[in-house]
Design an enzyme around this catalytic site. Structure first.
Site, PDB file in Angstrom:
ATOM      1  N   GLU A 214       0.858  -1.186   0.000  1.00  0.00           N
ATOM      2  CA  GLU A 214       0.000   0.000   0.000  1.00  0.00           C
ATOM      3  C   GLU A 214       0.891   1.232   0.000  1.00  0.00           C
ATOM      4  OE1 GLU A 214      -3.056   2.295   3.039  1.00  0.00           O
ATOM      5  OE2 GLU A 214      -3.068   0.112   3.021  1.00  0.00           O
TER       6      GLU A 214
ATOM      7  N   GLU B 184      -2.503  11.379   3.308  1.00  0.00           N
ATOM      8  CA  GLU B 184      -3.580  11.210   4.270  1.00  0.00           C
ATOM      9  C   GLU B 184      -3.607  12.440   5.164  1.00  0.00           C
ATOM     10  OE1 GLU B 184      -4.270   6.863   5.672  1.00  0.00           O
ATOM     11  OE2 GLU B 184      -2.111   7.168   5.661  1.00  0.00           O
TER      12      GLU B 184
END
Length: 717
Positions: free
Chosen positions: A596, A601
């Site tokens: 990932e 974020e």
């Protein structure tokens, strides 16, 4: 789609106290980008050979940009992209680039360096340049330097009066290596603040651990490189308690010291320093603190210009990594028959057979049995198919590694000869230079590192002979120059859904304690102003809804420049993200084995920071490998920002608005965290989560609905 890929990690990559400290560090880092620690260096580019992607006409050649005449210029054809490249004649350390633009300037461009004029590394990137004269501080190394423009500011081409590169030309028998020679080497210090901040923490490759000293002057941190080395550079990653005045000193014996670098105006943050020195020992000797506290270093890295010893037939193992052999050696062990003392097929390691250590899949591993294999000795062996001359063995350990082990060879799989032995194995990646013959090779472990067994992600055997099977080739690195291969500008009419030829809706529940239900398009629409809106809402029935879309059914890719211009949502409990998941997740590979890549974020409760993080089997969730980007006192939800990653087979560099702030180097990851699982296709995901383990749930301060706006997403290769 057959199912909803889960949002699998998205947990805080740093404890809260570290986020606060990291915010200070990032603030200092922003300062150092504009204030170089030392003088720019020598003008290297003037009069050097230069080439360009195009020229407007014969009167504006590439050479005019490096002739020292501010009245002559290079100009390109009226198209994107364009580039101008200068050959400095020798490998050089580049510290500053000055661009004197004509009216036709580039709004978006990168400065790149290269050792060979073919493979390029970005050292600066922007999408908001304003033209005029720009003097840019950079940290890079290479023989070739180029400006690579991707967006013109006018309808004309791009044009430079002068392109000036400053720095220093490397000398000596070898160029300065980018491998950290101090990694996991013995370290001592004048003092430590407490047991949690030892000297060893500054050379462990972990940017979340640090050495700190007592609050007094002077103090020092010393590293033993193991042998005399030609030292050509050092990087100091300071905690907020940095040194204003210090020296870098070298020594042959650890007693008598010579200064190789000295400053009384240290800026803190991260300092990359060129050196010309020789010694077995190197130390930072601080004489004036910048704060009332002691001295504190997250990492002390040392770079050498020679080839120091890295293992042998009887010594200790060598953490770190070595490029594939260039001496004609071949990978002999791929997919060859394997046996072991035991193997695990239960609990956290189902199907961890011996063959998994030889399948060249960095996300699968062999482990000894959890019922009868957590004992000494333990072993794993491979049959190369025919007699071979073995010259190199590479072991990528799981945390269950061997402190003491041998590498052995055999002609018959029964009688074994040791060709390497250590009692100080350090785990992670060990690259061993060996010399032996045999059809069979095994790792024979005699002392475990902990209460578990033995486990290897990879056991590679190199040499000549045998009966090798060629492993799958790595995907090609991005092109030179890169070209746009996929994009979505979200220019649809207000209320329309994302292009179903590019995106799939991803309905269902969130993970990691998230509260929302992702709808089948109700929360993802165009606003008519060139943006996609992903809206998080609290419905009349009290249920939270939001949107999540991905490219898995339409666009999967390996490597490239991936960027999006986004205005994040920003209130307590919101968690917007721009990320990528390994495409093999859709065909059954579980997370985190799929890998990932979190490009961006943001959590509403930390308004002034965004985060970039990697997740893999050996480092994931709260232990993911990443970094925050912080602009103290700001709020990322107030405006659009460009979030990007440059990704190839050796590294990923993450940037915000053109400021590169975190590089994940493959060799460093393998030698300090675990396998690199990113050399395969990934797909893009955009979502705006509500609640979860990291951001926490909405509370009385939360304002809903919240809109995450995406101006565009682009991929170049």
């Amino acid at each position: 789609m057959t199912g909803s890929p889960p949002r699998l990690s998205r947990t805080n990559p740093r404890p809260l106290i570290f986020v606060c400290v990291a915010a200070l560090i990032a603030t200092f880092a922003l300062v150092i980008l504009q204030t170089p620690a030392r003088a720019a260096g020598t003008l290297l580019s003037q009069g050097k050979p230069v080439t360009a992607s195009s020229t407007e006409n014969a009167g504006t050649p590439a050479s005019a940009a490096v002739d020292g005449n501010a009245g002559t210029r290079w100009s390109s054809a009226a198209a994107d992209p364009q580039w101008l490249q200068v050959d400095l004649g020798a490998t050089s350390t580049v510290s500053q680039v000055t661009l004197n633009w004509e009216t036709a300037y580039a709004k978006a461009y990168q400065l790149q360096t290269s050792a060979d004029g073919t493979n390029w590394t970005s050292v600066y990137s922007t999408t908001t340049a304003t033209g005029g004269t720009q003097t840019l501080s950079v940290n890079g190394s290479g023989r070739y330097v180029r400006i690579y423009t991707t967006q013109r500011a006018t309808q004309y081409g791009v044009s430079l009066w002068e392109f000036q590169v400053y720095g220093s030309t490397q000398t000596g028998n070898a160029a300065c290596s980018t491998t950290n020679a101090a990694l996991n080497k013995p370290a001592t210090a004048s003092s430590t603040e407490n047991a949690g901040t030892p000297a060893s923490a500054a050379v462990d490759g972990n940017t979340g651990t640090r050495w700190s000293s007592a609050a007094a002057d002077p103090q020092w941190l010393q590293v033993d490189l193991g042998s005399s080395q030609n030292i050509c550079g050092a990087q100091l990653s300071w905690e907020a308690a940095y040194a204003k005045a210090y020296q870098l000193q070298v020594s042959a014996d650890g007693t008598n010291w010579t200064s190789a670098y000295s400053t009384t105006t240290g800026p803190g943050a991260t300092e990359l320093i060129d050196l010309t020195a020789t010694g077995r020992y190197i130390r930072v000797y601080g004489t004036q603190r910048a704060t009332q506290y002691g001295y504190s270093l997250w990492e002390f890295q040392v770079f050498t210009g020679g080839s120091g010893g890295n293992g042998g037939s009887t010594g200790g193992g060598t953490g770190g990594t070595t490029p594939p052999p260039s001496d004609g050696a071949t990978l002999l062990s791929y997919n060859k028959p394997a046996t072991a003392s035991t193997y695990q097929n239960a609990n956290s390691c189902v199907g961890c057979t011996p063959a998994k250590a030889f399948d060249e899949d960095p996300a699968t591993r062999w482990a000894t049995s959890d019922s009868n294999g957590w004992v000494d000795p333990g072993w794993i062996a491979v049959d190369l198919g025919a007699t071979a001359h073995i010259t190199k063995v590479v072991l990528q350990w799981d945390p269950a590694y061997a402190v003491a082990y041998q590498i052995q060879t055999s002609a018959d799989g029964t009688n074994w000869t040791s060709i390497y032995s250590t009692t100080t194995g350090k785990g992670f990646k060990e690259t061993l230079n060996v010399d032996g013959n045999g059809r069979y090779v095994r790792m024979y472990g005699t002392a475990r590192s902990n209460g578990y067994g033995y486990s290897l992600w990879t056991f590679d055997v190199y040499g000549t002979g045998g009966n090798p099977t060629a492993p799958p080739a790595l995907p090609p690195n991005p092109g030179n120059p890169e070209h746009l291969v996929w994009s979505d500008e979200f220019n649809g009419a207000a209320g329309t859904k994302p292009d179903t030829g590019k995106w799939s809706q991803d309905p269902g529940n969130g993970q990691n304690g998230e509260l929302e239900t992702y709808t089948n398009g109700d929360n993802t629409t165009m606003d008519g102003n060139g943006n996609l809106v992903i809206e998080a809402r609290k419905e009349a029935n009290g249920q939270y809804t939001s949107g999540r879309i991905n490219t898995s059914d339409h666009f999967n890719f390996t490597y490239g420049h991936v960027e999006a211009r986004i205005k994040v949502s920003g209130t307590q409990g919101l968690w917007p993200a721009f990320w990528m998941l390994g495409s093999n997740f859709k065909t059954g590979t579980p997370w985190p084995n799929s890998g990932e890549i979190d490009i961006m974020e943001h959590v509403g409760k930390v308004a002034d920071s965004v985060y970039s993080t990697l997740h893999a089997p050996a480092y994931n969730g709260g232990n993911g490998y990443g970094s925050p980007y912080t602009v103290a006192g700001s709020d990322f939800a107030n405006d659009f920002h460009t979030y990007a990653v440059d990704w190839d087979s050796s590294h990923m560099t993450f940037s915000v608005d053109g400021h590169a702030f975190f590089t994940a180097d493959k060799a460093t990851v393998e030698s300090t965290r675990g396998p690199w699982v990113y050399d395969h296709p990934f797909y893009i995901i955009l979502n705006n989560a509500v609640g979860g383990d990291w951001p926490g749930n909405p509370d009385a301060t939360t304002v809903l609905p919240q809109r995450m706006l995406i101006d565009y997403v682009r991929v170049s290769q």
